[in-house]
Design a protein around this motif. Structure first.
Motif, PDB file in Angstrom:
ATOM      1  N   PHE A  73       9.660  -1.104   1.497  1.00  0.00           N
ATOM      2  CA  PHE A  73       8.490  -0.222   1.531  1.00  0.00           C
ATOM      3  C   PHE A  73       8.820   1.005   2.374  1.00  0.00           C
ATOM      4  O   PHE A  73       9.258   0.893   3.521  1.00  0.00           O
ATOM      5  CB  PHE A  73       7.292  -0.962   2.107  1.00  0.00           C
ATOM      6  N   ARG A  77       1.047   3.898   3.870  1.00  0.00           N
ATOM      7  CA  ARG A  77       0.112   3.214   2.981  1.00  0.00           C
ATOM      8  C   ARG A  77      -1.079   2.710   3.779  1.00  0.00           C
ATOM      9  O   ARG A  77      -0.954   2.303   4.928  1.00  0.00           O
ATOM     10  CB  ARG A  77       0.784   2.024   2.284  1.00  0.00           C
ATOM     11  N   ASP A  81      -4.081  -1.368   0.618  1.00  0.00           N
ATOM     12  CA  ASP A  81      -3.594  -0.725  -0.602  1.00  0.00           C
ATOM     13  C   ASP A  81      -3.564  -1.725  -1.772  1.00  0.00           C
ATOM     14  O   ASP A  81      -2.830  -2.716  -1.723  1.00  0.00           O
ATOM     15  CB  ASP A  81      -2.184  -0.189  -0.357  1.00  0.00           C
ATOM     16  N   THR A  84       0.107  -1.064  -4.590  1.00  0.00           N
ATOM     17  CA  THR A  84       1.526  -1.304  -4.344  1.00  0.00           C
ATOM     18  C   THR A  84       1.838  -2.784  -4.503  1.00  0.00           C
ATOM     19  O   THR A  84       1.296  -3.627  -3.793  1.00  0.00           O
ATOM     20  CB  THR A  84       1.921  -0.839  -2.932  1.00  0.00           C
ATOM     21  N   TYR A  87       2.440  -5.543  -1.520  1.00  0.00           N
ATOM     22  CA  TYR A  87       1.987  -5.087  -0.209  1.00  0.00           C
ATOM     23  C   TYR A  87       1.081  -6.103   0.476  1.00  0.00           C
ATOM     24  O   TYR A  87       0.878  -6.031   1.684  1.00  0.00           O
ATOM     25  CB  TYR A  87       1.253  -3.743  -0.330  1.00  0.00           C
TER      26      TYR A  87
END
Length: 223
Positions: A73, A77, A81, A84, A87
């Motif tokens: 990553f 962010r 989030d 993604t 994540y």
């Protein structure tokens, strides 16, 4: 004798308003910026760049459960989030009990500070005298409670945020200016709360004096 509304407020009251505005600005900036914890700029190979309460920025970050290091990553962010892939693993790693506690406590601090800023606006507009004393009382209670939440939040993060068991390369990380603003904001909030309490006590004593000496306010009533 008539007492104009603005002359009722003492120096303590004006300083309380100033400190309250200062506290709210600093707390609001700290709430939404990403520099609570930051990696050294000259430290190469660090995974993290900087961490805020709600947004994180990485240089090349991967989670421990990604055994084969297939996902890295990079960039900033939002903590929640939804777009993604993977994540949620980062979010799970970040949201340790101490960090969630800091988020919750500082959110309460910010919310109550926002209410305090609204109360300051009411005081500046010079309401009726009885209402003004009620606002002063609510203001210092609100700010004292907000200070307690903020104090706990910065103490917990100050102790645990740079802990070697949380972010990787802990020896190259340091508490940064967003955290510093949070500390200054919380201290200013305590000062504002004390000054609002002092102003409330002064206005109560003035009320007793006026009642015993027949002094009238601009509202046309005996205080």
């Amino acid at each position: 004798m008539v007492v104009p509304p603005r002359e009722r407020r003492t120096t303590a009251g004006w300083w309380a308003i100033g400190f309250n505005v200062l506290a709210f600005v600093f707390i609001a900036i700290a709430m939404f910026t990403t520099y609570w914890l930051q990696a050294e700029n000259k430290a190469y190979g660090t995974d993290m760049d900087r961490i805020g309460l709600w947004t994180q920025c990485f240089r090349s970050f991967t989670v421990d459960k990604d055994v084969y290091r297939e996902r890295f990553f990079v960039g900033c962010r939002w903590l929640f989030d939804p777009f993604t892939t993977g994540y949620e693993d980062v979010r799970e790693m970040l949201q340790t009990p101490f960090f969630v506690t800091v988020q919750v406590f500082f959110t309460f601090c910010f919310t109550l500070s926002l209410i305090g800023a609204a109360l300051t606006g009411i005081l500046v507009l010079c309401p009726g005298e009885d209402f003004e004393r009620s606002v002063l009382k609510i203001a210092y209670i609100d700010l004292f409670i907000s200070w307690v939440f903020g104090f706990l939040a910065v103490i917990i993060f100050g102790v645990m945020g740079d802990n070697r068991d949380w972010m990787p390369h802990w020896d190259h990380n340091h508490l940064s200016w967003s955290f510093g603003l949070a500390v200054v904001g919380v201290v200013a909030e305590f000062v504002a709360a004390v000054l609002f309490w002092v102003e409330y006590r002064i206005q109560k004593r003035k009320e007793s004096y006026r009642q015993s000496h027949g002094v009238f306010t601009l509202e046309g009533t005996k205080a």
